[in-house]
Design an enzyme around this catalytic site. Structure first.
Site, PDB file in Angstrom:
ATOM      1  N   CYS A   1       0.813  -1.236   0.000  1.00 11.32           N
ATOM      2  CA  CYS A   1       0.000   0.000   0.000  1.00 11.32           C
ATOM      3  C   CYS A   1       0.836   1.272   0.000  1.00 11.32           C
ATOM      4  O   CYS A   1       0.301   2.357  -0.226  1.00 11.32           O
ATOM      5  CB  CYS A   1      -0.956   0.009   1.183  1.00 11.32           C
ATOM      6  SG  CYS A   1      -2.015  -1.425   1.227  1.00 11.32           S
TER       7      CYS A   1
ATOM      8  N   ASN B   1     -10.321   0.210   1.345  1.00 17.26           N
ATOM      9  CA  ASN B   1      -8.867   0.187   1.175  1.00 17.26           C
ATOM     10  C   ASN B   1      -8.534  -0.448  -0.168  1.00 17.26           C
ATOM     11  O   ASN B   1      -8.665  -1.657  -0.326  1.00 17.26           O
ATOM     12  CB  ASN B   1      -8.229  -0.596   2.324  1.00 17.26           C
ATOM     13  CG  ASN B   1      -6.710  -0.679   2.202  1.00 17.26           C
ATOM     14  OD1 ASN B   1      -6.135  -0.302   1.184  1.00 17.26           O
ATOM     15  ND2 ASN B   1      -6.070  -1.190   3.240  1.00 17.26           N
TER      16      ASN B   1
ATOM     17  N   HIS C   1      -2.721   7.190   2.859  1.00 14.99           N
ATOM     18  CA  HIS C   1      -3.258   5.888   2.456  1.00 14.99           C
ATOM     19  C   HIS C   1      -4.587   5.673   3.176  1.00 14.99           C
ATOM     20  O   HIS C   1      -4.731   5.978   4.367  1.00 14.99           O
ATOM     21  CB  HIS C   1      -2.260   4.782   2.816  1.00 14.99           C
ATOM     22  CG  HIS C   1      -2.811   3.409   2.601  1.00 14.99           C
ATOM     23  ND1 HIS C   1      -3.490   3.061   1.455  1.00 14.99           N
ATOM     24  CD2 HIS C   1      -2.806   2.293   3.387  1.00 14.99           C
ATOM     25  CE1 HIS C   1      -3.872   1.798   1.543  1.00 14.99           C
ATOM     26  NE2 HIS C   1      -3.468   1.315   2.712  1.00 14.99           N
TER      27      HIS C   1
HETATM   28  N1  ACO Z   1     -17.325  -6.988  12.742  1.00 17.61           N
HETATM   29  C1  ACO Z   1     -17.495  -7.194  14.066  1.00 17.61           C
HETATM   30  N2  ACO Z   1     -16.486  -7.517  14.892  1.00 17.61           N
HETATM   31  C2  ACO Z   1     -15.261  -7.632  14.347  1.00 17.61           C
HETATM   32  C3  ACO Z   1     -15.007  -7.429  12.974  1.00 17.61           C
HETATM   33  C4  ACO Z   1     -16.108  -7.101  12.165  1.00 17.61           C
HETATM   34  N3  ACO Z   1     -15.980  -6.871  10.854  1.00 17.61           N
HETATM   35  N4  ACO Z   1     -13.690  -7.598  12.751  1.00 17.61           N
HETATM   36  C5  ACO Z   1     -13.125  -7.902  13.917  1.00 17.61           C
HETATM   37  N5  ACO Z   1     -14.072  -7.928  14.894  1.00 17.61           N
HETATM   38  C6  ACO Z   1     -13.917  -8.227  16.325  1.00 17.61           C
HETATM   39  C7  ACO Z   1     -12.693  -9.025  16.617  1.00 17.61           C
HETATM   40  O1  ACO Z   1     -12.897 -10.397  16.379  1.00 17.61           O
HETATM   41  C8  ACO Z   1     -12.483  -8.721  18.085  1.00 17.61           C
HETATM   42  O2  ACO Z   1     -13.321  -9.533  18.842  1.00 17.61           O
HETATM   43  P1  ACO Z   1     -12.798 -10.186  20.221  1.00 17.61           P
HETATM   44  O3  ACO Z   1     -12.501  -9.020  21.102  1.00 17.61           O
HETATM   45  O4  ACO Z   1     -13.948 -11.006  20.641  1.00 17.61           O
HETATM   46  O5  ACO Z   1     -11.584 -10.962  19.851  1.00 17.61           O
HETATM   47  C9  ACO Z   1     -12.974  -7.288  18.203  1.00 17.61           C
HETATM   48  O6  ACO Z   1     -13.780  -7.035  17.044  1.00 17.61           O
HETATM   49  C10 ACO Z   1     -11.858  -6.276  18.250  1.00 17.61           C
HETATM   50  O7  ACO Z   1     -10.916  -6.626  17.241  1.00 17.61           O
HETATM   51  P2  ACO Z   1      -9.694  -5.740  16.907  1.00 17.61           P
HETATM   52  O8  ACO Z   1      -8.922  -6.325  15.789  1.00 17.61           O
HETATM   53  O9  ACO Z   1      -8.969  -5.418  18.168  1.00 17.61           O
HETATM   54  O10 ACO Z   1     -10.490  -4.444  16.401  1.00 17.61           O
HETATM   55  P3  ACO Z   1      -9.926  -3.065  16.012  1.00 17.61           P
HETATM   56  O11 ACO Z   1     -10.670  -2.019  16.713  1.00 17.61           O
HETATM   57  O12 ACO Z   1      -8.427  -3.038  16.063  1.00 17.61           O
HETATM   58  O13 ACO Z   1     -10.338  -2.947  14.477  1.00 17.61           O
HETATM   59  C11 ACO Z   1      -9.350  -3.283  12.314  1.00 17.61           C
HETATM   60  C12 ACO Z   1      -9.935  -3.932  13.542  1.00 17.61           C
HETATM   61  C13 ACO Z   1     -10.414  -2.437  11.650  1.00 17.61           C
HETATM   62  C14 ACO Z   1      -8.878  -4.357  11.360  1.00 17.61           C
HETATM   63  C15 ACO Z   1      -8.180  -2.371  12.741  1.00 17.61           C
HETATM   64  O14 ACO Z   1      -7.318  -3.069  13.590  1.00 17.61           O
HETATM   65  C16 ACO Z   1      -7.403  -1.840  11.599  1.00 17.61           C
HETATM   66  O15 ACO Z   1      -7.870  -1.013  10.825  1.00 17.61           O
HETATM   67  N6  ACO Z   1      -6.117  -2.274  11.437  1.00 17.61           N
HETATM   68  C17 ACO Z   1      -5.276  -1.811  10.370  1.00 17.61           C
HETATM   69  C18 ACO Z   1      -5.681  -2.481   9.115  1.00 17.61           C
HETATM   70  C19 ACO Z   1      -4.958  -1.930   7.948  1.00 17.61           C
HETATM   71  O16 ACO Z   1      -4.553  -0.794   7.927  1.00 17.61           O
HETATM   72  N7  ACO Z   1      -4.796  -2.746   6.941  1.00 17.61           N
HETATM   73  C20 ACO Z   1      -4.222  -2.347   5.721  1.00 17.61           C
HETATM   74  C21 ACO Z   1      -2.735  -2.270   5.748  1.00 17.61           C
HETATM   75  S1  ACO Z   1      -1.930  -2.096   4.236  1.00 17.61           S
HETATM   76  C22 ACO Z   1      -2.598  -3.146   3.183  1.00 17.61           C
HETATM   77  O17 ACO Z   1      -3.701  -3.061   3.010  1.00 17.61           O
HETATM   78  C23 ACO Z   1      -2.052  -4.139   2.302  1.00 17.61           C
END
Ligand code: ACO
Length: 311
Positions: A110, A265, A235
């Site tokens: 990315c 994304n 990004h």
């Molecule tokens: N719907 C409902 N609950 C969900 C979902 C969903 N879609 N996805 C995850 N959860 C749950 C998890 O299972 C977890 O449950 P648990 O506590 O029972 O284990 C809870 O929500 C919290 O999960 P986290 O991963 O801690 O949630 P967070 O607030 O961190 O959000 C997210 C998750 C959106 C993925 C975030 O961490 C994020 O944006 N990370 C960066 C992702 C990113 O930038 N990716 C791209 C990088 S570059 C590239 O793309 C190649």
């Protein structure tokens, strides 16, 4: 001085198919509310191929620059999702658009789009090329596990890009920074023929840190501060990452371009999609300083401060 570069054209492309958050409800244990609150994404586009989206975006950028395809003497395509393993997707894109000179794919996940712009500027600066088409395109829906709620809601398809032209009297690329930390490979990867796997929380923490550090280095090298930045084009991974990074950089959110609510994304597509959207909303004026900053799998990161001179 030697040659500098200006952005003289820009264009973007997304598939027609809109996928709303509501479409995940029922199929996955998730909700529009969760996705909106945790990511900022409301809908995204799925469809097309990396080459078809690149061709549409590339043709638009060349037209906006007032050039014909044969004027382009180098095509750089940033992508993590090439249509085939061999040949490079840029070969097909170059053929279909009709560009001259060389073409190659660049993969820095990315962050790849900012890498590609810097490479394009460097080729111009070295006197090798005069008119470079820099595209970023990804079709992440093809490598996303649609049964994994942690990633299915995030990733999408799109493309965009710019034309860079050599100038002898000015250089709009004021400063940049490229980086990588391969020890972070296990937190975001896709094996050959397999789906993307991500430890979202780990990516999140590292992303904010590297974006801020990289943007600060690029601004320092450009001899500017965040007060001088008219528009931040980050990004588009998660609105909370953008807000946290802008906050630490002291850039108010009104000065950030955000399109992830509509496009999710799109990896290499995300920064040029956000740039073109800002231009279409008349948010850019000649002389404005634009801060580009991205991060991605690797972990890679890249930032650049570029003066917008329009065309
Ligand atoms: N719907 C409902 N609950 C969900 C979902 C969903 N879609 N996805 C995850 N959860 C749950 C998890 O299972 C977890 O449950 P648990 O506590 O029972 O284990 C809870 O929500 C919290 O999960 P986290 O991963 O801690 O949630 P967070 O607030 O961190 O959000 C997210 C998750 C959106 C993925 C975030 O961490 C994020 O944006 N990370 C960066 C992702 C990113 O930038 N990716 C791209 C990088 S570059 C590239 O793309 C190649």
């Amino acid at each position: 001085m030697g040659f500098g570069a200006r952005i003289t054209g820009w264009g973007s492309a997304v598939p027609d198919t809109v996928v709303t958050n509501a479409e995940f409800e029922g199929r996955l244990a998730t909700s529009d509310e969760w996705i909106t609150e945790r990511t900022g994404i409301k809908e995204r586009r799925w469809g097309g191929t990396t080459s078809s989206l690149s061709i549409e975006a590339g043709n638009a950028a060349i037209k906006r620059a007032g050039l014909s395809a044969a004027d382009i003497d180098l095509l750089i395509l940033s992508t993590t999702t090439p249509d085939q393993a061999v040949p490079a997707t840029s070969a097909v894109v170059s053929h279909k658009i009709g560009t001259s000179g060389g073409a190659f794919d660049l993969n820095a996940a990315c962050a790849g789009y900012v890498y590609a712009m810097v490479v394009g500027r460097a080729m111009i600066g070295a006197g090798v090329n005069k008119k470079v088409l820099v595209l970023g395109a990804d079709t992440l829906s093809r490598i996303t596990d649609m049964d994994d709620r942690g990633t299915a809601i995030l990733f999408a398809d799109g493309a965009g890009g710019v034309v860079l032209e050599a100038t002898e009297d000015q250089d709009d690329f004021l400063g940049w920074d490229l980086g990588v930390d391969g020890s972070a490979q296990p937190i975001l990867y896709a094996d050959h023929g397999s789906y993307l796997r991500m430890e979202g929380r780990e990516v999140y923490k590292k992303a904010v840190r590297v974006m801020v550090e990289s943007a600060e280095i690029a601004m320092h090298r450009a001899g500017v501060t965040s007060d001088d930045i008219a528009l931040c084009v980050p990004h588009q991974a998660n609105i909370r990452i953008i807000e946290a990074a802008c906050n630490r950089l002291s850039i108010p959110m009104e000065r950030a371009s955000v399109v992830l609510d509509r496009f999710g994304n799109t990896s290499s597509g995300s920064i040029p999609l956000a740039l073109v959207d800002a231009e279409e909303r008349n948010r850019l004026n000649p002389g404005d300083l634009v801060l580009f900053s991205g991060f991605g799998a690797g972990m890679t990161w890249a930032s650049a401060v570029v003066r917008w001179s329009g065309n």
